[in-house]
Design a protein around this motif. Structure first.
Motif, PDB file in Angstrom:
ATOM      1  N   ILE A  46     -12.752  -2.012  -6.980  1.00  0.00           N
ATOM      2  CA  ILE A  46     -11.445  -2.980  -6.556  1.00  0.00           C
ATOM      3  C   ILE A  46     -10.652  -1.848  -5.952  1.00  0.00           C
ATOM      4  N   ALA A  47     -10.104  -0.722  -6.808  1.00  0.00           N
ATOM      5  CA  ALA A  47      -9.354   0.187  -6.427  1.00  0.00           C
ATOM      6  C   ALA A  47      -9.575   0.762  -4.964  1.00  0.00           C
ATOM      7  N   ALA A  48     -10.966   1.030  -4.805  1.00  0.00           N
ATOM      8  CA  ALA A  48     -11.166   1.513  -3.623  1.00  0.00           C
ATOM      9  C   ALA A  48     -10.995   0.657  -2.744  1.00  0.00           C
ATOM     10  N   PHE A  49     -11.430  -0.571  -2.796  1.00  0.00           N
ATOM     11  CA  PHE A  49     -11.295  -1.646  -1.796  1.00  0.00           C
ATOM     12  C   PHE A  49      -9.798  -1.730  -1.387  1.00  0.00           C
ATOM     13  N   ILE A  50      -8.936  -1.787  -2.420  1.00  0.00           N
ATOM     14  CA  ILE A  50      -7.353  -1.725  -1.889  1.00  0.00           C
ATOM     15  C   ILE A  50      -6.999  -0.555  -1.164  1.00  0.00           C
ATOM     16  N   ASP A  51      -7.299   0.409  -1.614  1.00  0.00           N
ATOM     17  CA  ASP A  51      -6.853   1.814  -0.732  1.00  0.00           C
ATOM     18  C   ASP A  51      -7.622   1.560   0.741  1.00  0.00           C
ATOM     19  N   ASP A  52      -8.805   1.230   0.834  1.00  0.00           N
ATOM     20  CA  ASP A  52      -9.307   1.435   2.043  1.00  0.00           C
ATOM     21  C   ASP A  52      -8.543   0.320   3.082  1.00  0.00           C
ATOM     22  N   VAL A  53      -8.267  -0.856   2.468  1.00  0.00           N
ATOM     23  CA  VAL A  53      -7.659  -1.894   3.430  1.00  0.00           C
ATOM     24  C   VAL A  53      -6.300  -1.154   3.788  1.00  0.00           C
ATOM     25  N   VAL A  54      -5.577  -0.864   2.770  1.00  0.00           N
ATOM     26  CA  VAL A  54      -4.112  -0.319   2.952  1.00  0.00           C
ATOM     27  C   VAL A  54      -4.268   0.628   4.028  1.00  0.00           C
ATOM     28  N   ALA A  55      -5.238   1.851   3.803  1.00  0.00           N
ATOM     29  CA  ALA A  55      -5.351   3.019   4.804  1.00  0.00           C
ATOM     30  C   ALA A  55      -5.505   2.440   6.125  1.00  0.00           C
ATOM     31  N   LYS A  56      -6.205   1.445   6.524  1.00  0.00           N
ATOM     32  CA  LYS A  56      -6.636   0.799   7.747  1.00  0.00           C
ATOM     33  C   LYS A  56      -5.462   0.320   8.227  1.00  0.00           C
ATOM     34  N   ALA A  57      -4.694  -0.593   7.449  1.00  0.00           N
ATOM     35  CA  ALA A  57      -3.363  -1.152   7.735  1.00  0.00           C
ATOM     36  C   ALA A  57      -2.100  -0.535   7.815  1.00  0.00           C
ATOM     37  N   ARG A  58      -1.987   0.519   7.317  1.00  0.00           N
ATOM     38  CA  ARG A  58      -0.788   1.306   7.133  1.00  0.00           C
ATOM     39  C   ARG A  58      -0.125   1.498   8.574  1.00  0.00           C
ATOM     40  N   PRO A  59      -0.942   2.219   9.350  1.00  0.00           N
ATOM     41  CA  PRO A  59      -0.198   2.778  10.624  1.00  0.00           C
ATOM     42  C   PRO A  59       0.378   1.636  11.313  1.00  0.00           C
ATOM     43  N   ALA A  60      -0.443   0.494  11.261  1.00  0.00           N
ATOM     44  CA  ALA A  60       0.247  -0.762  12.084  1.00  0.00           C
ATOM     45  C   ALA A  60       1.184  -1.511  11.275  1.00  0.00           C
ATOM     46  N   ALA A  61       1.250  -1.292   9.975  1.00  0.00           N
ATOM     47  CA  ALA A  61       2.317  -1.845   9.201  1.00  0.00           C
ATOM     48  C   ALA A  61       3.610  -1.147   9.339  1.00  0.00           C
ATOM     49  N   GLU A  62       3.590   0.346   9.242  1.00  0.00           N
ATOM     50  CA  GLU A  62       4.752   1.025   9.492  1.00  0.00           C
ATOM     51  C   GLU A  62       5.388   0.471  10.878  1.00  0.00           C
ATOM     52  N   ALA A  63       4.538   0.328  12.031  1.00  0.00           N
ATOM     53  CA  ALA A  63       5.091  -0.084  13.215  1.00  0.00           C
ATOM     54  C   ALA A  63       5.569  -1.382  13.130  1.00  0.00           C
ATOM     55  N   ASP A  64       4.959  -2.291  12.328  1.00  0.00           N
ATOM     56  CA  ASP A  64       5.556  -3.652  11.958  1.00  0.00           C
ATOM     57  C   ASP A  64       7.190  -3.643  11.457  1.00  0.00           C
ATOM     58  N   ARG A  65       7.233  -2.644  10.340  1.00  0.00           N
ATOM     59  CA  ARG A  65       8.448  -2.513   9.841  1.00  0.00           C
ATOM     60  C   ARG A  65       9.474  -2.031  10.897  1.00  0.00           C
ATOM     61  N   GLU A  66       9.166  -1.168  11.643  1.00  0.00           N
ATOM     62  CA  GLU A  66       9.964  -0.527  12.460  1.00  0.00           C
ATOM     63  C   GLU A  66      10.524  -1.586  13.586  1.00  0.00           C
ATOM     64  N   LEU A  67       9.576  -2.499  13.975  1.00  0.00           N
ATOM     65  CA  LEU A  67       9.932  -3.753  14.663  1.00  0.00           C
ATOM     66  C   LEU A  67      10.861  -4.510  14.097  1.00  0.00           C
ATOM     67  N   LEU A  68      10.585  -4.761  12.812  1.00  0.00           N
ATOM     68  CA  LEU A  68      11.539  -5.927  12.092  1.00  0.00           C
ATOM     69  C   LEU A  68      12.788  -5.191  11.875  1.00  0.00           C
ATOM     70  N   LEU A  69      12.751  -4.051  11.437  1.00  0.00           N
ATOM     71  CA  LEU A  69      14.119  -3.256  11.336  1.00  0.00           C
ATOM     72  C   LEU A  69      14.972  -3.198  12.479  1.00  0.00           C
ATOM     73  N   ARG A  70      14.420  -3.010  13.446  1.00  0.00           N
ATOM     74  CA  ARG A  70      15.207  -2.772  14.809  1.00  0.00           C
ATOM     75  C   ARG A  70      15.885  -4.323  15.061  1.00  0.00           C
ATOM     76  N   ARG A  71      15.158  -5.403  15.044  1.00  0.00           N
ATOM     77  CA  ARG A  71      15.702  -6.432  15.268  1.00  0.00           C
ATOM     78  C   ARG A  71      16.763  -6.953  14.098  1.00  0.00           C
ATOM     79  N   LEU A  72      16.467  -6.599  13.011  1.00  0.00           N
ATOM     80  CA  LEU A  72      17.386  -6.880  11.796  1.00  0.00           C
ATOM     81  C   LEU A  72      18.524  -6.411  11.948  1.00  0.00           C
ATOM     82  N   ARG A  73      18.795  -5.071  12.817  1.00  0.00           N
ATOM     83  CA  ARG A  73      19.842  -4.264  12.856  1.00  0.00           C
ATOM     84  C   ARG A  73      20.756  -4.663  13.998  1.00  0.00           C
ATOM     85  N   GLU A  74      20.008  -5.494  14.990  1.00  0.00           N
ATOM     86  CA  GLU A  74      20.879  -6.280  16.007  1.00  0.00           C
ATOM     87  C   GLU A  74      21.975  -7.174  15.337  1.00  0.00           C
ATOM     88  N   ASP A  75      21.522  -7.834  14.336  1.00  0.00           N
ATOM     89  CA  ASP A  75      22.308  -8.802  13.782  1.00  0.00           C
ATOM     90  C   ASP A  75      23.204  -7.902  12.380  1.00  0.00           C
TER      91      ASP A  75
END
Length: 656
Positions: free
Chosen positions: A289-318
């Motif tokens: 289970i731990a290995a599966f969680i880490d594997d999915v997070v490793a695959k998703a994290r680069p794009a998730a970090e980009a998602d965060r930047e996208l959301l933060l940029r739009r949030l800061r407009e307001d």
């Protein structure tokens, strides 16, 4: 639309909600007495070797007696367990729910005692299986395994402690669920702060004499408000009280549940509950289970970090000075970005999804796919006026009944789930299931449409798998980390333009434009990786709370949030105290993402240009859904796909 005559009849429920209390009490007493009689019969068979005094005739006759009595015992217990579980979660009368909770405790105690009954174990162990069919052999092997996992061969002191632990866990689980179910919180704000919300939502929330509007944490209030309300302070306030539900009492209850689960696992020779629980799932062991969680997070994290930047940029407009992005911010700004960058306005989209049309369209679509018909039964006794009943046919044969309990009310289960009512047994009883949701009666968000398709997938699975010989195999009884795969796959039809155009129409009767659905699909990828990491954070809570619990679960919650979640922690919140899956799924919340991997692979077999690819749909029905738990899940999937399942389709989807 009615099917052929079937000699089996649905469960006869009381005529009015007020009649349920006495009826349920009588039913429980009767069924538990019958279970005790069948247990005693099995004990007698366990005392006598085939052919000896007390047994009947040949070894084959003795085997038939044992297995027949065994099946009837667990048919009786499973039926009363399902009934009381449903009552506790949906019945409007407090007295009836209390009878159900007391019954749950009695049933749990009997299950625990049966699992440790040496004479029952002996009766089953002496059944010869070298000349039986594979389904029967598998059933016996799994039942014997479960005896071991219940402690049948432990010493007396250990068995007594296991009994006590089971009793305490039942009571703790009821406490945990009850607080979540009953703890509805709210905020009160000035009506002038409702900007951005749909007009029908505003119309349903009229201000009081002081111009104030009360907004609750129930889904029909919470989800639209956190998605559309322009007032960030109000969104955060509602999210905060929602994430405080169950606090503080459920913190201690959860800690006690985890402690007792782990004690039980260690008494049975396992390092912790997560390892004990994983043994009977596809994943096999806790470390995986731990290995599966880490594997999915490793695959998703680069794009998730980009998602965060996208959301933060739009949030800061307001809000230019903001450095934090909470999950409630993601709900609002994901919607905003979809509207601004993809031309998808969810308030416009929802104008095509009135609840009655969605419900009827769902029945039409699934009926066509799987050869099922749904005949309304307005004469059926119900527990609440909002509930509807249907008889269910497959290819002209009546196979069961379903109940739809789809709208919120006080003291009702707060999420969305399929509840068993009756397990279908070939020639013995029809399958019956209940879909329980908290959907609006008017316009629906598209994500609520997806949720309805998802949960209905469970109901279809339960009904189609209701023609089994052995009660153990009836309904959704595959490994628990597979059960979400069929329902997740059915979500795909809620994203298909040709499917949606069969029922999604606006007030003028115009079907949803294909171009809009295309945009919706593209917009659905906004913050997709962010959402994947959120799901794996939930999975990490579920796993690590059981694998390595800390004395302060709140502190562990914060630590896991920082480790796995891209979102920031909303101050003064305690999400885990209202995380109901920590009771029902315990250490196995990972199963949602695990099942999604398989669901993506299953869907790859369909013709994506033809949503009504009936040949594949019927083959899927017969090879994956109809067998229930009679075969291992991996075998069912391989039989359908013609190969073992892979992660390829999931990985490609995550990278899109």
């Amino acid at each position: 639309m009615g099917g052929v005559t079937n000699p089996l009849a649905p469960l006869e429920l009381p005529p009015t909600p007020q009649d349920w209390t006495d009826w349920l009490r009588t039913r429980v007493d009767h069924d538990l007495a019958e279970a005790a009689r069948l247990r005693d019969r099995l004990r007698t068979l366990g005392r006598n070797a085939p052919g000896g005094d007390g047994s009947s005739g040949t070894p084959e006759q003795h085997r038939n007696q044992v297995l027949g009595t065994w099946n009837e015992l667990y048919r009786t217990l499973r039926g009363i367990s399902a009934l009381t579980n449903l009552v506790v979660n949906v019945h409007p009368e407090a007295a009836t729910r209390e009878v159900g909770e007391e019954a749950e405790r009695r049933i749990s105690e009997l299950y625990t005692a049966l699992g440790q009954d040496e004479l029952l174990y002996r009766a089953l162990r002496q059944v010869p299986t070298d000349d039986v069919d594979e389904t029967t052999r598998r059933m016996v092997e799994l039942e014997l395994r479960d005896f071991k996992r219940a402690g049948v061969d432990a010493d007396r002191a250990t068995r007594e402690r296991l009994v006590q632990l089971s009793k305490e866990l039942t009571e703790l689980g009821q406490e945990f669920d009850r607080r979540i179910r009953d703890d509805v919180r709210s905020i009160t704000i000035d009506a002038s702060r409702l900007g951005g919300l749909p007009q029908d939502w505003i119309d349903a929330h009229q201000p009081d004499e002081n111009g104030q509007v009360t907004i609750t944490t129930d889904y029909p209030d919470l989800l639209p408000f956190t998605t559309f309300a322009q007032d960030r302070e109000a969104r955060l306030a509602l999210s905060t009280v929602s994430l405080q539900r169950g606090w503080p009492d459920n913190q201690a209850t959860l800690a006690a549940m985890i402690e007792r689960r782990n004690e039980r696992a260690r008494l049975l020779g396992y390092p912790d509950w997560a390892d004990y629980d994983a043994e009977v799932k596809m994943i096999g062991e806790g470390e995986a289970i731990a290995a599966f969680i880490d594997d999915v997070v490793a695959k998703a994290r680069p794009a998730a970090e980009a998602d965060r930047e996208l959301l933060l940029r739009r949030l800061r407009e307001d809000h230019p000075d903001v450095d934090t992005v909470y999950n409630t911010d993601a709900s609002y700004y994901t919607e905003l970005i979809r509207r601004e960058q993809h031309g998808v306005d969810s308030q416009h989209v929802r104008s095509y999804f009135s609840f009655p049309q969605v419900r009827d369209g769902l029945l039409d679509v699934t009926g066509k796919l799987f050869g099922m018909t749904w005949t309304p039964r307005p004469d059926a006794p119900l527990w609440h006026e909002d509930v509807t009943a249907y008889d269910v046919d497959v290819d002209g044969e009546t196979i069961g009944r379903m109940y739809l309990d789809l709208h919120p009310r006080d003291n009702k289960f707060k999420h969305a789930a399929q509840f068993d009512l009756v397990a279908g047994i070939e020639g013995r009883q029809l399958a019956e299931g209940v879909l329980v949701c908290n959907l609006p009666t008017g316009l629906m968000e598209h994500n609520q449409v997806v949720t309805l398709f998802h949960e209905f997938g469970h109901l279809v699975h339960h009904l189609l798998a209701g023609r089994q010989r052995w009660v153990r195999d009836a309904g959704i009884t595959t490994e628990w980390d597979f059960v979400e795969a069929p329902s997740q796959m059915l979500e795909e039809w809620a994203w298909d333009a040709a499917v949606l155009r069969t029922f999604a129409r606006n007030a003028e009767g115009e079907p949803i434009p294909t171009e809009l659905v295309t945009k919706m699909r593209a917009a659905s990828d906004v913050a997709k990786a962010w959402r994947a990491t959120v799901q794996m954070f939930y999975a990490s809570l579920s796993y690590y709370f059981h694998h390595a619990p800390q004395p302060d679960l709140d502190a562990q919650h914060r630590e896991l949030m920082a480790r796995y979640n891209i979102a920031d922690l909303l101050p003064d919140t305690h999400m885990h105290t209202s995380f109901g899956h920590l009771h029902g799924y315990s250490s196995a919340y990972y199963t949602y993402m695990w099942s999604l991997v398989i669901a993506k692979d299953l869907y790859s077999a369909f013709d994506h240009d033809d949503p009504f690819d009936l040949e594949t749909a019927r083959r899927y029905r017969d090879k994956v859904l109809a067998p229930g738990g009679s075969r291992d899940a991996a075998e069912l999937v391989e039989d359908f796909l013609g190969r073992p399942y892979t992660t390829d389709a999931f990985t490609a989807w995550l990278a899109e």
